[in-house]
Design a protein around this motif. Structure first.
Motif, short mmCIF file in Angstrom:
data_model
loop_
_atom_site.label_atom_id
_atom_site.label_comp_id
_atom_site.label_asym_id
_atom_site.label_seq_id
_atom_site.Cartn_x
_atom_site.Cartn_y
_atom_site.Cartn_z
N MET A 1 28.06 30.19 54.46
CA MET A 1 28.37 30.56 53.08
C MET A 1 27.60 31.80 52.61
N VAL A 2 26.52 32.14 53.29
CA VAL A 2 25.62 33.20 52.82
C VAL A 2 26.31 34.55 52.60
N PRO A 3 27.13 35.05 53.55
CA PRO A 3 27.77 36.36 53.31
C PRO A 3 28.62 36.39 52.04
N ALA A 4 29.43 35.36 51.84
CA ALA A 4 30.26 35.30 50.64
C ALA A 4 29.41 35.14 49.40
N LEU A 5 28.33 34.37 49.51
CA LEU A 5 27.47 34.13 48.36
C LEU A 5 26.75 35.40 47.93
N SER A 6 26.33 36.21 48.88
CA SER A 6 25.64 37.45 48.54
C SER A 6 26.54 38.39 47.74
N ILE A 7 27.81 38.42 48.09
CA ILE A 7 28.78 39.23 47.35
C ILE A 7 29.03 38.64 45.96
N ALA A 8 29.19 37.33 45.93
CA ALA A 8 29.45 36.65 44.66
C ALA A 8 28.28 36.85 43.69
N SER A 9 27.07 36.72 44.18
CA SER A 9 25.89 36.84 43.32
C SER A 9 25.74 38.25 42.75
N ARG A 10 26.20 39.23 43.49
CA ARG A 10 26.05 40.62 43.07
C ARG A 10 26.93 40.96 41.87
N TYR A 11 28.13 40.38 41.82
CA TYR A 11 29.08 40.76 40.78
C TYR A 11 29.40 39.65 39.77
N TRP B 1 28.37 39.91 35.89
CA TRP B 1 29.10 40.98 35.20
C TRP B 1 30.56 40.57 34.95
N ILE B 2 31.16 39.94 35.95
CA ILE B 2 32.56 39.50 35.80
C ILE B 2 32.67 38.43 34.73
N ILE B 3 31.72 37.51 34.70
CA ILE B 3 31.74 36.45 33.67
C ILE B 3 31.57 37.06 32.28
N LEU B 4 30.63 38.02 32.16
CA LEU B 4 30.40 38.66 30.87
C LEU B 4 31.66 39.39 30.38
N ILE B 5 32.27 40.14 31.28
CA ILE B 5 33.52 40.84 30.94
C ILE B 5 34.60 39.83 30.58
N GLY B 6 34.65 38.74 31.35
CA GLY B 6 35.67 37.71 31.11
C GLY B 6 35.53 37.06 29.76
N ILE B 7 34.28 36.84 29.30
CA ILE B 7 34.06 36.23 27.99
C ILE B 7 34.54 37.17 26.87
N PHE B 8 34.24 38.46 27.02
CA PHE B 8 34.67 39.44 26.01
C PHE B 8 36.19 39.60 25.99
N MET B 9 36.83 39.43 27.15
CA MET B 9 38.27 39.64 27.25
C MET B 9 39.07 38.35 27.17
N LEU B 10 38.38 37.24 26.87
CA LEU B 10 39.02 35.93 26.93
C LEU B 10 40.24 35.81 26.02
N GLN B 11 40.16 36.43 24.84
CA GLN B 11 41.29 36.34 23.91
C GLN B 11 42.48 37.19 24.37
N THR C 1 42.98 38.14 28.03
CA THR C 1 43.43 37.61 29.33
C THR C 1 42.35 36.71 29.92
N PRO C 2 42.72 35.58 30.52
CA PRO C 2 41.73 34.67 31.10
C PRO C 2 41.37 35.02 32.54
N ILE C 3 42.02 36.03 33.12
CA ILE C 3 41.86 36.31 34.55
C ILE C 3 40.42 36.66 34.95
N PRO C 4 39.74 37.61 34.27
CA PRO C 4 38.37 37.94 34.68
C PRO C 4 37.43 36.73 34.63
N LEU C 5 37.53 35.93 33.55
CA LEU C 5 36.66 34.76 33.46
C LEU C 5 37.01 33.74 34.53
N GLY D 1 35.26 31.02 39.35
CA GLY D 1 35.44 30.73 40.78
C GLY D 1 34.23 31.15 41.60
N LEU D 2 33.68 32.32 41.27
CA LEU D 2 32.49 32.80 41.98
C LEU D 2 31.29 31.92 41.67
N PHE D 3 31.17 31.49 40.41
CA PHE D 3 30.06 30.62 40.03
C PHE D 3 30.19 29.26 40.70
#
Length: 225
Positions: free
Chosen positions: A116-126, A129-139, A141-145, A150-152
């Protein structure tokens, strides 16, 4: 509000467990080991007893920075463990060698976690930021969140996969130091207690990660507590 409160509770619990762990290790680090072995010697003996000849025991800077690296097959002991002769050093060095034994025996949960480590290192990096963008864009589109959740979820799964790996390494460590006269009865109890609190940090982290995941998922599903 309910899930948010639970997240706060686990944050506070994590801080308390971390403080408790440090205080335990400080206490047990000040008690000399009757056998007189250093952390390095204990690690080398445990590896040898399990027929492991391709793992090096090295010293690393810091406190509680001890770890086993399966990539280069090294047992990394902190400067407070490497040459220390205490119950805490015995517990830590044997625990990290427990991971080396898992690696040598192809322990399933360790293999899964390592995969799981390779995928986790990528997930942890972004992820944040993706969650933060997703919260701001929630109203809008739900896609970023959704992607962020999924990454979390991946990091949460990693936290739970880590639990059997850590508990098993401690079990192997305690069994070995207890049957090879590395520690006496009193020192064994100290080693067991130290490893228990070390394991608790992983338990709290996993549960805290799950609580945070549920919070983000509730936002995604449009629920407000």
């Amino acid at each position: 509000m309910g899930i948010y409160f639970i997240v706060i509770v686990f944050m506070l619990a994590s801080m308390w467990v971390s403080w408790r762990l440090k205080s335990k290790f400080k206490k047990y680090s000040e008690i000399p080991l009757q056998s007189g072995y250093t952390g390095r010697e204990i690690a080398e003996m445990m590896l040898a007893d399990h027929g492991i000849t391709d793992v090096r025991v090295i010293s690393v800077a810091g406190r509680l920075t001890d770890h086993y690296n399966p990539a280069d097959k090294t047992v990394n002991l902190s400067e407070y463990v490497y040459e220390a002769r205490s119950a805490a050093a015995a517990a830590v060095s044997a625990h990290e060698c427990g991971h080396a034994v898992q690696h040598a025996k192809a322990y399933s949960f360790l293999k899964f976690r390592s995969a799981m480590v390779p995928a986790l290192s990528i997930a942890s990096r972004y992820m944040q930021w993706i969650i933060l963008i997703g919260i701001f864009m929630l109203q809008t589109t739900p896609i970023p969140l959704a992607i962020g959740v999924g990454l979390f979820a991946l990091t949460t799964l990693f936290s739970f996969v880590t639990l059997p790996v850590e508990f098993d390494a401690s079990k192997r460590a305690l069994a070995w130091i207890g049957t090879n006269n590395i520690v006496n009865k009193q020192e064994y109890a100290m080693s067991k207690d130290a490893l228990k609190w070390a394991a608790m940090t992983y338990v709290v982290a996993a549960l805290g990660s799950l609580a945070t995941l549920l919070y983000y998922a509730s936002l995604l599903l449009g629920r407000r507590d």
